[in-house]
Design a protein around this motif. Structure first.
Motif, PDB file in Angstrom:
ATOM      1  N   ARG A  59       0.829  -1.204   0.000  1.00  0.00           N
ATOM      2  CA  ARG A  59       0.000   0.000   0.000  1.00  0.00           C
ATOM      3  C   ARG A  59       0.869   1.262   0.000  1.00  0.00           C
ATOM      4  N   LEU A  60       1.881   1.275   0.850  1.00  0.00           N
ATOM      5  CA  LEU A  60       2.737   2.456   0.957  1.00  0.00           C
ATOM      6  C   LEU A  60       3.562   2.668  -0.303  1.00  0.00           C
ATOM      7  N   SER A  61       4.066   1.572  -0.860  1.00  0.00           N
ATOM      8  CA  SER A  61       4.884   1.685  -2.069  1.00  0.00           C
ATOM      9  C   SER A  61       4.076   2.225  -3.243  1.00  0.00           C
ATOM     10  N   ALA A  62       2.771   1.959  -3.221  1.00  0.00           N
ATOM     11  CA  ALA A  62       1.914   2.403  -4.321  1.00  0.00           C
ATOM     12  C   ALA A  62       1.391   3.822  -4.133  1.00  0.00           C
ATOM     13  N   SER A  63       1.302   4.283  -2.851  1.00  0.00           N
ATOM     14  CA  SER A  63       0.591   5.548  -2.631  1.00  0.00           C
ATOM     15  C   SER A  63       1.325   6.583  -1.781  1.00  0.00           C
ATOM     16  N   SER A  64       2.394   6.187  -1.084  1.00  0.00           N
ATOM     17  CA  SER A  64       3.051   7.109  -0.161  1.00  0.00           C
ATOM     18  C   SER A  64       4.337   7.673  -0.767  1.00  0.00           C
ATOM     19  N   GLU A  65       4.367   8.981  -0.960  1.00  0.00           N
ATOM     20  CA  GLU A  65       5.568   9.620  -1.509  1.00  0.00           C
ATOM     21  C   GLU A  65       6.761   9.530  -0.559  1.00  0.00           C
ATOM     22  N   PRO A  66       6.600   9.756   0.753  1.00  0.00           N
ATOM     23  CA  PRO A  66       7.740   9.594   1.664  1.00  0.00           C
ATOM     24  C   PRO A  66       8.303   8.175   1.661  1.00  0.00           C
ATOM     25  N   PHE A  67       7.409   7.197   1.570  1.00  0.00           N
ATOM     26  CA  PHE A  67       7.860   5.803   1.542  1.00  0.00           C
ATOM     27  C   PHE A  67       8.646   5.527   0.272  1.00  0.00           C
ATOM     28  N   ARG A  68       8.141   5.974  -0.852  1.00  0.00           N
ATOM     29  CA  ARG A  68       8.836   5.777  -2.128  1.00  0.00           C
ATOM     30  C   ARG A  68      10.181   6.490  -2.131  1.00  0.00           C
ATOM     31  N   ARG A  69      10.215   7.681  -1.538  1.00  0.00           N
ATOM     32  CA  ARG A  69      11.459   8.424  -1.473  1.00  0.00           C
ATOM     33  C   ARG A  69      12.491   7.671  -0.620  1.00  0.00           C
ATOM     34  N   ALA A  70      12.027   7.059   0.462  1.00  0.00           N
ATOM     35  CA  ALA A  70      12.927   6.267   1.303  1.00  0.00           C
ATOM     36  C   ALA A  70      13.443   5.036   0.550  1.00  0.00           C
TER      37      ALA A  70
ATOM     38  N   ALA B 159      20.034   4.296  -3.516  1.00  0.00           N
ATOM     39  CA  ALA B 159      21.058   5.279  -3.857  1.00  0.00           C
ATOM     40  C   ALA B 159      22.271   5.155  -2.942  1.00  0.00           C
ATOM     41  N   VAL B 160      22.037   4.951  -1.661  1.00  0.00           N
ATOM     42  CA  VAL B 160      23.147   4.794  -0.703  1.00  0.00           C
ATOM     43  C   VAL B 160      23.957   3.546  -1.029  1.00  0.00           C
ATOM     44  N   TRP B 161      23.274   2.445  -1.301  1.00  0.00           N
ATOM     45  CA  TRP B 161      23.973   1.201  -1.624  1.00  0.00           C
ATOM     46  C   TRP B 161      24.740   1.324  -2.933  1.00  0.00           C
ATOM     47  N   GLY B 162      24.142   1.940  -3.925  1.00  0.00           N
ATOM     48  CA  GLY B 162      24.836   2.114  -5.191  1.00  0.00           C
ATOM     49  C   GLY B 162      26.086   2.960  -5.038  1.00  0.00           C
ATOM     50  N   GLY B 163      25.995   4.054  -4.277  1.00  0.00           N
ATOM     51  CA  GLY B 163      27.158   4.905  -4.047  1.00  0.00           C
ATOM     52  C   GLY B 163      28.253   4.199  -3.275  1.00  0.00           C
ATOM     53  N   ALA B 164      27.881   3.418  -2.269  1.00  0.00           N
ATOM     54  CA  ALA B 164      28.871   2.682  -1.476  1.00  0.00           C
ATOM     55  C   ALA B 164      29.602   1.648  -2.325  1.00  0.00           C
ATOM     56  N   LEU B 165      28.881   0.970  -3.208  1.00  0.00           N
ATOM     57  CA  LEU B 165      29.505  -0.035  -4.064  1.00  0.00           C
ATOM     58  C   LEU B 165      30.459   0.599  -5.069  1.00  0.00           C
TER      59      LEU B 165
ATOM     60  N   GLY C 153      20.242   2.301   6.603  1.00  0.00           N
ATOM     61  CA  GLY C 153      19.308   1.950   7.670  1.00  0.00           C
ATOM     62  C   GLY C 153      18.753   3.180   8.350  1.00  0.00           C
ATOM     63  N   GLY C 154      19.657   4.133   8.691  1.00  0.00           N
ATOM     64  CA  GLY C 154      19.218   5.341   9.366  1.00  0.00           C
ATOM     65  C   GLY C 154      18.389   6.252   8.492  1.00  0.00           C
ATOM     66  N   LEU C 155      18.771   6.361   7.216  1.00  0.00           N
ATOM     67  CA  LEU C 155      18.082   7.284   6.314  1.00  0.00           C
ATOM     68  C   LEU C 155      16.803   6.703   5.710  1.00  0.00           C
ATOM     69  N   ALA C 156      16.756   5.381   5.568  1.00  0.00           N
ATOM     70  CA  ALA C 156      15.640   4.794   4.818  1.00  0.00           C
ATOM     71  C   ALA C 156      14.956   3.627   5.520  1.00  0.00           C
ATOM     72  N   ALA C 157      15.710   2.590   5.878  1.00  0.00           N
ATOM     73  CA  ALA C 157      15.083   1.364   6.383  1.00  0.00           C
ATOM     74  C   ALA C 157      14.312   1.595   7.681  1.00  0.00           C
ATOM     75  N   ASP C 158      14.915   2.311   8.638  1.00  0.00           N
ATOM     76  CA  ASP C 158      14.221   2.560   9.906  1.00  0.00           C
ATOM     77  C   ASP C 158      12.959   3.401   9.715  1.00  0.00           C
ATOM     78  N   PRO C 159      13.033   4.519   8.959  1.00  0.00           N
ATOM     79  CA  PRO C 159      11.789   5.272   8.709  1.00  0.00           C
ATOM     80  C   PRO C 159      10.727   4.447   7.985  1.00  0.00           C
ATOM     81  N   MET C 160      11.157   3.596   7.051  1.00  0.00           N
ATOM     82  CA  MET C 160      10.200   2.759   6.338  1.00  0.00           C
ATOM     83  C   MET C 160       9.531   1.767   7.284  1.00  0.00           C
ATOM     84  N   GLU C 161      10.308   1.224   8.207  1.00  0.00           N
ATOM     85  CA  GLU C 161       9.742   0.272   9.167  1.00  0.00           C
ATOM     86  C   GLU C 161       8.693   0.963  10.042  1.00  0.00           C
ATOM     87  N   LYS C 162       8.974   2.205  10.443  1.00  0.00           N
ATOM     88  CA  LYS C 162       8.007   2.951  11.255  1.00  0.00           C
ATOM     89  C   LYS C 162       6.744   3.260  10.445  1.00  0.00           C
TER      90      LYS C 162
END
Length: 244
Positions: A151-162, A168-174, A213-222
């Motif tokens: 539901r969030l992936s389809a309709s929530s802009e903050p969730f999609r941004r996360a 983006a973080v993983w791609g940059g780190a690699l 995790g801090g920028l995306a995964a934790d906010p997404m979990e909340k």
């Protein structure tokens, strides 16, 4: 009907912790197979008198076999796993033909660079590739949380941004890891880079896990937690209205 959500019960919390532990184990097992096992095999083969290029070639087969096994076991084509396999096989074939040990070490960095670029492009295109690995971690395999993710992936802009930020973080780190390992492959002794390359890879992965995790995964979990609670509350309200 009680207003307590399914995620509030002790059994659900225990299941969630177990699910998260299994997700973490699944996340770390490829690192163990793709990094530690080939490194150990390289030094064993060198100890038995095998040449540097041959030892590197044989130890590089392990990650390819692991990826093939993963594809066969899951019986579905995972885009990230397929990409890793193709790049590994192409790099192994090219570096083996060249017979250059340093190029074979740089090949591993090439894998990271290609994956990093593809992950970054996927984020830019709005189809974040890393979400495949992130989803089990956030949802813990619970059907209600999986539904909340959808539901969030389809309709929530903050969730999609996360989601996009995570990739983006993983791609940059690699990509950063790729640069460091390529430089090391041509500056440091081969035997040193066999283990140091894995240290660099491990550092990049830990860095990406912490930052993403801090920028995306934790906010997404909340956000998933909040959506599950809201969805349960709406269902309770509808049930009470129906009885009335």
């Amino acid at each position: 009907m009680s207003s307590t959500t399914i995620t509030d019960t002790p059994a659900a919390k225990t299941a969630g912790t177990d699910g998260r532990g299994r997700a973490l184990l699944r996340s770390l097992s490829p690192l163990i197979v793709d990094a530690l096992v080939p490194m150990a095999l390289y030094y064993v083969l060198k100890g038995f008198g095998m040449g540097t290029v041959a030892a590197l070639a044989w130890s590089s087969v392990v990650p390819a076999l692991r990826t093939v096994w993963s594809l066969v076991k899951d019986r579905r084509l995972n885009a990230l796993a397929a990409l890793i396999l193709v790049v590994n096989l192409a790099g192994l074939a090219f570096s083996t033909v060249s017979g250059d040990a340093r190029l074979m070490l740089a090949k591993d960095s090439g894998v990271s660079s290609v994956i990093g670029i593809v992950v970054l492009v996927s984020a830019y295109a709005g189809r974040p590739l890393m979400s495949t690995g992130l989803k089990p971690w956030v949802t813990k395999g619970h059907p209600a949380r999986v539904a909340a993710w959808e539901r969030l992936s389809a309709s929530s802009e903050p969730f999609r941004r996360a989601e996009l930020t995570f990739s983006a973080v993983w791609g940059g780190a690699l990509l950063a890891e790729c640069v460091a390992r390529v430089v090391g492959a041509y500056v440091l002794p081969v035997d040193t880079m066999v283990w140091l390359g894995n240290v660099i890879l491990g550092f990049a992965i830990v860095f990406a896990m912490l930052v993403a995790g801090g920028l995306a995964a934790d906010p997404m979990e909340k956000m998933v937690d909040a959506d599950v609670e809201d969805h349960d509350a709406r269902n309770d309200g509808a049930a009470h209205a129906g009885k009335a």
